[in-house]
Structure formats: structure tokens, C-alpha cells
Design a protein around this motif. Sequence first.
Motif, PDB file in Angstrom:
ATOM      1  N   VAL A 158      74.120  26.035  59.421  1.00  0.00           N
ATOM      2  CA  VAL A 158      74.516  24.696  58.967  1.00  0.00           C
ATOM      3  C   VAL A 158      74.650  23.747  60.158  1.00  0.00           C
ATOM      4  CG1 VAL A 158      76.358  23.384  57.861  1.00  0.00           C
ATOM      5  CG2 VAL A 158      75.646  25.566  56.894  1.00  0.00           C
ATOM      6  N   ALA A 159      75.231  24.226  61.256  1.00  0.00           N
ATOM      7  CA  ALA A 159      75.377  23.383  62.446  1.00  0.00           C
ATOM      8  C   ALA A 159      74.013  22.991  63.003  1.00  0.00           C
ATOM      9  CB  ALA A 159      76.198  24.119  63.510  1.00  0.00           C
ATOM     10  N   GLN A 160      73.057  23.936  63.006  1.00  0.00           N
ATOM     11  CA  GLN A 160      71.724  23.627  63.507  1.00  0.00           C
ATOM     12  C   GLN A 160      71.021  22.616  62.610  1.00  0.00           C
ATOM     13  OE1 GLN A 160      70.017  27.563  63.819  1.00  0.00           O
ATOM     14  NE2 GLN A 160      70.399  27.655  66.011  1.00  0.00           N
ATOM     15  N   LEU A 161      71.167  22.760  61.300  1.00  0.00           N
ATOM     16  CA  LEU A 161      70.573  21.789  60.385  1.00  0.00           C
ATOM     17  C   LEU A 161      71.153  20.397  60.618  1.00  0.00           C
ATOM     18  CD1 LEU A 161      70.414  23.813  57.045  1.00  0.00           C
ATOM     19  CD2 LEU A 161      68.469  22.846  58.264  1.00  0.00           C
ATOM     20  N   LEU A 162      72.463  20.302  60.797  1.00  0.00           N
ATOM     21  CA  LEU A 162      73.087  19.007  61.047  1.00  0.00           C
ATOM     22  C   LEU A 162      72.626  18.430  62.383  1.00  0.00           C
ATOM     23  CD1 LEU A 162      76.738  19.672  59.825  1.00  0.00           C
ATOM     24  CD2 LEU A 162      75.003  18.269  58.714  1.00  0.00           C
ATOM     25  N   ASP A 163      72.567  19.275  63.416  1.00  0.00           N
ATOM     26  CA  ASP A 163      72.108  18.798  64.723  1.00  0.00           C
ATOM     27  C   ASP A 163      70.691  18.270  64.652  1.00  0.00           C
ATOM     28  OD1 ASP A 163      74.427  19.234  66.089  1.00  0.00           O
ATOM     29  OD2 ASP A 163      73.874  21.214  66.847  1.00  0.00           O
ATOM     30  N   LEU A 164      69.827  19.009  63.969  1.00  0.00           N
ATOM     31  CA  LEU A 164      68.428  18.606  63.899  1.00  0.00           C
ATOM     32  C   LEU A 164      68.267  17.306  63.118  1.00  0.00           C
ATOM     33  CD1 LEU A 164      65.642  19.450  64.791  1.00  0.00           C
ATOM     34  CD2 LEU A 164      65.380  20.724  62.676  1.00  0.00           C
ATOM     35  N   SER A 165      68.997  17.169  62.016  1.00  0.00           N
ATOM     36  CA  SER A 165      68.899  15.938  61.237  1.00  0.00           C
ATOM     37  C   SER A 165      69.407  14.749  62.046  1.00  0.00           C
ATOM     38  CB  SER A 165      69.693  16.079  59.935  1.00  0.00           C
ATOM     39  OG  SER A 165      71.066  16.257  60.196  1.00  0.00           O
ATOM     40  N   ARG A 166      70.472  14.945  62.829  1.00  0.00           N
ATOM     41  CA  ARG A 166      70.976  13.849  63.657  1.00  0.00           C
ATOM     42  C   ARG A 166      70.014  13.509  64.783  1.00  0.00           C
ATOM     43  NH1 ARG A 166      76.979  16.549  64.051  1.00  0.00           N
ATOM     44  NH2 ARG A 166      77.758  15.852  62.009  1.00  0.00           N
ATOM     45  N   LEU A 167      69.420  14.527  65.383  1.00  0.00           N
ATOM     46  CA  LEU A 167      68.459  14.279  66.451  1.00  0.00           C
ATOM     47  C   LEU A 167      67.257  13.497  65.929  1.00  0.00           C
ATOM     48  CD1 LEU A 167      68.536  17.728  68.285  1.00  0.00           C
ATOM     49  CD2 LEU A 167      69.249  15.537  69.231  1.00  0.00           C
ATOM     50  N   TRP A 318      63.399  18.668  70.416  1.00  0.00           N
ATOM     51  CA  TRP A 318      63.977  17.336  70.246  1.00  0.00           C
ATOM     52  C   TRP A 318      64.856  16.957  71.429  1.00  0.00           C
ATOM     53  CZ3 TRP A 318      62.903  13.406  67.167  1.00  0.00           C
ATOM     54  CH2 TRP A 318      62.125  13.653  66.038  1.00  0.00           C
ATOM     55  N   VAL A 319      65.684  17.879  71.925  1.00  0.00           N
ATOM     56  CA  VAL A 319      66.568  17.571  73.053  1.00  0.00           C
ATOM     57  C   VAL A 319      65.748  17.291  74.309  1.00  0.00           C
ATOM     58  CG1 VAL A 319      68.351  18.483  74.572  1.00  0.00           C
ATOM     59  CG2 VAL A 319      68.501  18.871  72.106  1.00  0.00           C
ATOM     60  N   VAL A 320      64.727  18.098  74.551  1.00  0.00           N
ATOM     61  CA  VAL A 320      63.880  17.882  75.721  1.00  0.00           C
ATOM     62  C   VAL A 320      63.150  16.546  75.617  1.00  0.00           C
ATOM     63  CG1 VAL A 320      61.871  18.749  76.985  1.00  0.00           C
ATOM     64  CG2 VAL A 320      63.635  20.334  76.216  1.00  0.00           C
ATOM     65  N   ASP A 321      62.663  16.205  74.435  1.00  0.00           N
ATOM     66  CA  ASP A 321      62.008  14.909  74.245  1.00  0.00           C
ATOM     67  C   ASP A 321      62.967  13.757  74.521  1.00  0.00           C
ATOM     68  OD1 ASP A 321      59.635  16.113  73.618  1.00  0.00           O
ATOM     69  OD2 ASP A 321      59.827  15.877  71.451  1.00  0.00           O
ATOM     70  N   LEU A 322      64.227  13.891  74.085  1.00  0.00           N
ATOM     71  CA  LEU A 322      65.216  12.844  74.340  1.00  0.00           C
ATOM     72  C   LEU A 322      65.449  12.637  75.836  1.00  0.00           C
ATOM     73  CD1 LEU A 322      67.953  13.513  71.613  1.00  0.00           C
ATOM     74  CD2 LEU A 322      66.367  11.591  71.726  1.00  0.00           C
ATOM     75  N   HIS A 323      65.300  13.693  76.626  1.00  0.00           N
ATOM     76  CA  HIS A 323      65.460  13.591  78.076  1.00  0.00           C
ATOM     77  C   HIS A 323      64.178  13.136  78.770  1.00  0.00           C
ATOM     78  CE1 HIS A 323      69.157  15.931  77.406  1.00  0.00           C
ATOM     79  NE2 HIS A 323      69.545  15.490  78.585  1.00  0.00           N
ATOM     80  N   GLY A 324      63.133  12.874  78.000  1.00  0.00           N
ATOM     81  CA  GLY A 324      61.874  12.447  78.603  1.00  0.00           C
ATOM     82  C   GLY A 324      61.065  13.577  79.194  1.00  0.00           C
ATOM     83  N   GLY A 325      61.317  14.800  78.762  1.00  0.00           N
ATOM     84  CA  GLY A 325      60.600  15.950  79.295  1.00  0.00           C
ATOM     85  C   GLY A 325      59.630  16.539  78.293  1.00  0.00           C
TER      86      GLY A 325
END
Length: 350
Positions: A158-167, A318-325
Amino acid sequence: MTSVKAKLGAVVLGSVVAGLAGGAFLLLQGFRMRYSLVIAVVVSVVVIQVLARGVTAPLREMAAAAGRMARGEHGVRVSAAGRDEVGQLAAAFNSMAAELERTDAQRRRLVADASHELRTPLTALQAQLENLADGVTEPDPAALEVALAQTQRLSRLVAQLLDLSRLEAGEVPLHRRRVLVRDLLESAAAEARAQCAALGRDVAVVISLDEHPDPPDDGEGLVLDADPERLAQVLANLLDNATRHSPPGSAVHVTGRLQEDDGRPTGCLVLEVLDAGPGVDPADRQRVFDRFARTDTSRARSAGQTGGSGLGLAIVRWVVDLHGGSVRIADPLPDLQPAGGCRVVVTLPA
């Protein structure tokens, strides 16, 4: 013709020529002027209707297709043979329809996969609790640990689903600050070792940081301008995948180095996570970063493996993309992976 204006001009010109020709023919046949004029106008109107029908046919087709799409038929397409503005509009319509069809398919797949992933721990938890309630299983620590493990797995999903939807919605801002790469890797490795010990995984986690002789960090070591919490999440997901699929007695290697071009640092940090598991087929290396991705190789769920949720690598991307990587799966390194395995390469601006 490459322009709607040219087509409309041709329609008008054709109707005028047809009307004049018809009127002139009737006058030559001895018809009176007023009758010839009326017949010429009728001929012009008929010619306009015939020619305009061909010009507006693609528009009528798109209108009908739009109505079908509004009813949920996203597989409909229109002919886009023309080179004019209408043809370009038809091509854009087909592209939009294809994107809607793909999005709808992803939505359906997300609902189905999420339901399946949530049902698995819920079913196991329900069975365990029913056994405890009926007295089939004694409420000893071992039975409660099984129920707790399923609850924790459900909570993580559930936490991963929420994180992914927010990202994906862009609702997770990055709180950037100076991050020491060595501290980041050592903390992630310590958490991975503790998790392996708790889950009974006989897998070692080894870190190696190749720092440049003259890093721009005032002697502290490699430094990133990044969100440490999100990068820790990236490493945690990668190490969880690596330790889960590694055979007992093997080691997972985490390496960090500055990317170089002709011996000069390029300003990017390269993090690699290497395991000794079955690896990922080259055809699946891009697809594994999709949500709920499953590969057809032995790295997917097998007997005796609980498998992951299929969301960890999607969050990593998604996290790596947010950091420009960027993140990718590369070929194994013969020195550290003589028996093959999986090698995930993350590149971040340093």
C-alpha cells in the motif's frame, strides 16, 4: 492537394464550370434563357454536393469515430490518407486514440494487478487468523510472526502504491541537501544486512566507493545535491530485489564511482548494484521498470519465492528521473559476476 482551401476552391470552380457549361449547352439547344439559368443553378448545386461530399467525408468519419470513442471504443481508427489539414487532423486523431487505448489498457491492468497483489497477503492473513480463531493453530509467537509478516507485506504494498501515485502526480517535492555518498551507501547496506538477517537470507552486502583523487567536496568524499530519503528508498528497493534473487552464500555488490570521459570526471555519479541471481533477459530489461512488471525468466516468481510487488523498480525509475538521472539494466561484470546475474546502473548528477 495539400490544402483544404485548394480543395474548396476546386469545388467552387468545378460547380461554376459545370453550371456555365450546362447553361451554354441548353442555350445552344434552343432553351430559353430563364430555363437555362435555372437548370444551370441546379447543376451547380448538384456538382457542389458531389464534390463537397468527398472533401467532408474524413470529417464525418472522425465525428462518428469520436462518438464511438466517447462510448468507450478506444480501438477505433480513421483513414488518414490525405496530405492536407484534414489528413493531419486524422493522423493526430489516430495518435490520440492509440494513446487513450494504451492508457485504458494500463488502467485495467493496474486495477487487475493491484487487486491480485493485495489479495495474496490478505488471503494468507485471513487464513492464519481463522486458524487462530478456530483453535486450529495455537497463538504462539511463530504463528503470530506469520500473521505479522503478511501484515507488513500488505503495508509495504500500500505504501509503494501511494508513493508511486504521488510521484506520477508530481506531488512529492525533493528536499535537496548535501549528501555524502559513502554515508548513503553504508546506511543502505546496513539496512539490507539487517533485513537479510531477519528474513533468513544468507546473502552478504559489500560496498565499494571509487572516489576521484580530487573530488569537489573539500576532502569529505563524494557529495550529491539530492534528497537523501528518496535516494535511500532507491537503494533499499534495489538491494531488496538483489538479495531476494541471489542464491544463498553469494554476495551483492554496491559500487559507486564518478563517471569519466577520457579520464576526466563528467560531473555524474554512477551507482551499481550487482547480484548473482538468474539475471534479466535483454528483451525484458526496459519492461521491468513498469508497474507490476513480471518477466518470463527464472528471475520472476518461482517455487519457494514470495516475489516482490512489482513496484520497487517503478519507484526507482521515478525517483531517479526526478533527480535528473537515469537507470538501466546492463550486462554483468565478469570480474564481480562470473556466473552472471543482474547489474542495475543508476547515473545521477553529482
